[in-house]
Design a protein around this motif. Structure first.
Motif, PDB file in Angstrom:
ATOM      1  N   MET A 119      72.690  29.096  72.431  1.00 28.86           N
ATOM      2  CA  MET A 119      74.179  29.724  72.416  1.00 28.86           C
ATOM      3  C   MET A 119      74.755  28.767  74.246  1.00 28.86           C
ATOM      4  N   ALA A 120      74.105  28.483  75.098  1.00 29.24           N
ATOM      5  CA  ALA A 120      74.006  28.166  76.102  1.00 29.24           C
ATOM      6  C   ALA A 120      74.575  26.509  75.920  1.00 29.24           C
ATOM      7  N   TYR A 121      73.502  25.823  75.122  1.00 29.24           N
ATOM      8  CA  TYR A 121      73.216  24.754  74.438  1.00 29.24           C
ATOM      9  C   TYR A 121      74.168  24.044  73.703  1.00 29.24           C
ATOM     10  N   ASP A 122      74.960  24.741  72.915  1.00 24.46           N
ATOM     11  CA  ASP A 122      76.108  24.206  72.263  1.00 24.46           C
ATOM     12  C   ASP A 122      77.278  24.368  72.937  1.00 24.46           C
ATOM     13  N   HIS A 123      77.537  25.594  73.820  1.00 19.76           N
ATOM     14  CA  HIS A 123      78.661  25.540  74.769  1.00 19.76           C
ATOM     15  C   HIS A 123      78.494  24.464  75.387  1.00 19.76           C
ATOM     16  N   TYR A 124      77.586  24.023  76.099  1.00 16.59           N
ATOM     17  CA  TYR A 124      77.745  22.339  76.612  1.00 16.59           C
ATOM     18  C   TYR A 124      77.781  21.715  76.170  1.00 16.59           C
ATOM     19  N   VAL A 125      77.050  21.624  74.609  1.00 14.58           N
ATOM     20  CA  VAL A 125      77.577  19.899  73.876  1.00 14.58           C
ATOM     21  C   VAL A 125      78.979  20.401  73.613  1.00 14.58           C
ATOM     22  N   ALA A 126      79.599  21.065  73.196  1.00 15.61           N
ATOM     23  CA  ALA A 126      81.355  21.525  73.183  1.00 15.61           C
ATOM     24  C   ALA A 126      82.335  21.269  74.084  1.00 15.61           C
ATOM     25  N   ILE A 127      81.568  21.138  75.057  1.00 13.67           N
ATOM     26  CA  ILE A 127      82.283  20.575  76.324  1.00 13.67           C
ATOM     27  C   ILE A 127      82.365  19.803  77.015  1.00 13.67           C
TER      28      ILE A 127
END
Length: 312
Positions: A119-127
């Motif tokens: 989930m942290a990686y998903d937030h990183y990619v999104a931002i």
């Protein structure tokens, strides 16, 4: 020969639970029954909202569905037996059930560590790279990351389970805990636990330290990316997206690392029980509240569901 004669074949364990005082058992039963119902209703409601609302069919909410499902499985390994023991005179668990509980409890705990890092990686990619987000986080990649989190939990816990239950347990089969957990079993064993402790600490590198390091690095890059956003509204929106996840990570990792990363000589059964209550009961109960109260899309989906229920 004398040493072998003193090692008896344990067929069951006695779990002392949270308290040995009889007058507290009913109150503890009611408190933890309410907590368990909160965990089940809250997390299953999150899953239902995401499945029903097409606007929530995104990678972020797909991983949130996995997290909520893991929380339900994680707590269901412990709560039914714990609730039954509050009202039982003899708080026993068979050897085979203890092994099964140990394995499943650890499996879902490790899977949660991995899904939080995903989930942290998903937030990183999104931002960091929003224009390529749909390409980078396509459904194939999301499925692989989610499946890898579950599979990693089942594989690593199998290694820990074998290492723990190769220990010998003597005439004393009383576990000063409410669940068959590794630190409690290490205290109970009458043989050298150095090998089992080594396995536990090595696995902690892959199941605790590696995910939390990945999360920290992801958020370091997220903070840098957010600070580059020119508009104050854009920065607030980006931080709001990550704040719920960051709060859950802090609650979960803070308690679990204080238990599993400490050597046996520095821990005590009472301390282990208190810490276990936090990540077994309170963190899973708070997660749905954190994600629903701090998430605009989830609140909209909830109002939409309640509106349909009232009109029906």
């Amino acid at each position: 020969m004398m040493e072998r004669c003193n090692l008896t074949s344990v067929t069951e364990f006695i779990l002392l639970g949270l308290s040995s005082r009889p007058e507290l058992q009913v109150y503890l039963f009611l408190i933890f029954l309410m907590l368990y119902l909160m965990i089940l209703l809250g997390n299953l409601l999150i899953v239902l909202l995401i499945l029903r609302d097409s606007r929530l069919h995104t990678p972020m909410y797909f991983f949130l569905t996995n997290l909520s499902s893991i929380e339900v499985c994680f707590t269901s390994c412990v709560f039914p037996q714990m609730l039954a023991h509050f009202l039982a005179e003899r708080k026993s668990i068979s050897y085979s059930c203890c092994v099964l509980q140990f394995y499943t409890f650890l499996s879902f705990g490790i899977a949660e560590c991995y899904i939080l890092s995903v989930m942290a990686y998903d937030h990183y990619v999104a931002i960091r790279n929003p224009l390529r987000y749909s390409v980078t986080m396509n459904w194939g990649i999301c499925g692989i990351l989610a499946a890898g989190s579950w599979l990693g939990g089942f594989l690593f816990s199998a290694i820990d389970t074998v290492a723990t239950f190769q220990l010998s347990f003597c005439y004393n089969n009383v576990i000063n805990h409410f669940v068959c957990e590794m630190p409690a079993l290490l205290h109970l064993s009458c043989t050298d636990t150095a090998h089992a402790e080594l396995v536990m600490h090595v696995l902690c590198i892959f199941t605790l330290l590696s995910p939390i390091t990945f999360i920290i690095l992801s958020y370091a890059h997220i903070i840098i990316a957010v600070l580059r956003i020119r508009s104050a509204q854009g920065r607030r929106k980006a931080f709001s997206t990550c704040s719920s996840h960051l709060l859950v990570v802090t609650l979960f990792y803070g308690t679990i690392m204080s238990l599993y990363m400490k050597p046996k000589s520095l821990s005590s059964p009472e301390y282990n029980k208190i810490v276990s209550v936090f990540y077994v009961a309170f963190t899973p109960a708070l997660n749905p509240l954190i994600y629903s109260l701090r998430n605009k899309e989830v609140k909209i989906a909830l109002r939409k569901l309640l509106g349909k229920t009232e009109s029906a």
